[in-house]
Design a protein around this motif. Sequence first.
Motif, PDB file in Angstrom:
ATOM      1  N   PRO A  68      -3.062  -7.830  -6.877  1.00  0.00           N
ATOM      2  CA  PRO A  68      -3.195  -6.717  -5.925  1.00  0.00           C
ATOM      3  C   PRO A  68      -2.210  -6.822  -4.753  1.00  0.00           C
ATOM      4  N   LEU A  69      -1.907  -8.028  -4.320  1.00  0.00           N
ATOM      5  CA  LEU A  69      -0.942  -8.212  -3.242  1.00  0.00           C
ATOM      6  C   LEU A  69       0.453  -7.830  -3.716  1.00  0.00           C
ATOM      7  N   TRP A  70       0.850  -8.343  -4.869  1.00  0.00           N
ATOM      8  CA  TRP A  70       2.199  -8.043  -5.373  1.00  0.00           C
ATOM      9  C   TRP A  70       2.363  -6.555  -5.625  1.00  0.00           C
ATOM     10  N   ALA A  71       1.307  -5.858  -5.970  1.00  0.00           N
ATOM     11  CA  ALA A  71       1.389  -4.416  -6.218  1.00  0.00           C
ATOM     12  C   ALA A  71       1.753  -3.636  -4.959  1.00  0.00           C
ATOM     13  N   LEU A  72       1.549  -4.229  -3.792  1.00  0.00           N
ATOM     14  CA  LEU A  72       1.882  -3.560  -2.537  1.00  0.00           C
ATOM     15  C   LEU A  72       3.382  -3.558  -2.258  1.00  0.00           C
ATOM     16  N   PHE A  73       4.120  -4.430  -2.929  1.00  0.00           N
ATOM     17  CA  PHE A  73       5.558  -4.531  -2.696  1.00  0.00           C
ATOM     18  C   PHE A  73       6.302  -3.575  -3.627  1.00  0.00           C
ATOM     19  N   PRO A  74       7.285  -2.834  -3.098  1.00  0.00           N
ATOM     20  CA  PRO A  74       7.977  -1.836  -3.922  1.00  0.00           C
ATOM     21  C   PRO A  74       8.924  -2.438  -4.950  1.00  0.00           C
ATOM     22  N   HIS A  75       9.329  -3.676  -4.755  1.00  0.00           N
ATOM     23  CA  HIS A  75      10.280  -4.289  -5.674  1.00  0.00           C
ATOM     24  C   HIS A  75       9.726  -5.605  -6.188  1.00  0.00           C
ATOM     25  N   THR A  76      10.055  -5.898  -7.420  1.00  0.00           N
ATOM     26  CA  THR A  76       9.672  -7.189  -7.981  1.00  0.00           C
ATOM     27  C   THR A  76      10.733  -8.209  -7.637  1.00  0.00           C
ATOM     28  N   LEU A  77      10.425  -9.451  -7.845  1.00  0.00           N
ATOM     29  CA  LEU A  77      11.388 -10.514  -7.608  1.00  0.00           C
ATOM     30  C   LEU A  77      12.631 -10.290  -8.466  1.00  0.00           C
ATOM     31  N   GLN A  78      12.444  -9.825  -9.702  1.00  0.00           N
ATOM     32  CA  GLN A  78      13.594  -9.577 -10.570  1.00  0.00           C
ATOM     33  C   GLN A  78      14.491  -8.493  -9.975  1.00  0.00           C
ATOM     34  N   ASP A  79      13.906  -7.443  -9.380  1.00  0.00           N
ATOM     35  CA  ASP A  79      14.707  -6.396  -8.733  1.00  0.00           C
ATOM     36  C   ASP A  79      15.564  -6.992  -7.630  1.00  0.00           C
ATOM     37  N   VAL A  80      14.989  -7.886  -6.842  1.00  0.00           N
ATOM     38  CA  VAL A  80      15.722  -8.511  -5.751  1.00  0.00           C
ATOM     39  C   VAL A  80      16.845  -9.376  -6.302  1.00  0.00           C
ATOM     40  N   GLU A  81      16.536 -10.183  -7.318  1.00  0.00           N
ATOM     41  CA  GLU A  81      17.569 -11.027  -7.928  1.00  0.00           C
ATOM     42  C   GLU A  81      18.697 -10.196  -8.512  1.00  0.00           C
ATOM     43  N   ASP A  82      18.369  -9.070  -9.164  1.00  0.00           N
ATOM     44  CA  ASP A  82      19.385  -8.193  -9.732  1.00  0.00           C
ATOM     45  C   ASP A  82      20.278  -7.621  -8.641  1.00  0.00           C
TER      46      ASP A  82
END
Length: 87
Positions: A68-82
Amino acid sequence: AGAEVVMTRWFRDHDFYGADELDRVCAAAGARGAVAVTTAKDAVKLPPGIPVWIIEIDVVPLTGTWEPLWALFPHTLQDVEDTISSP
């Protein structure tokens, strides 16, 4: 086992602790027969020899999952790494 909180003193996150402030905190704790306590995160900012107890804190979600916490963030870690690795 346990501890009794006899006073509190809060500092802002990323605060710089001056020698005078550290002396006041330790003196106030000592006057109450206590020891100052800090987190491991903040202890690394203290000069050697400051008489404090260092605690480590584990945070566990009440629901048993962080989803539920991660769902609050608009980007995933993979998006940031990309984004970082893009030319």
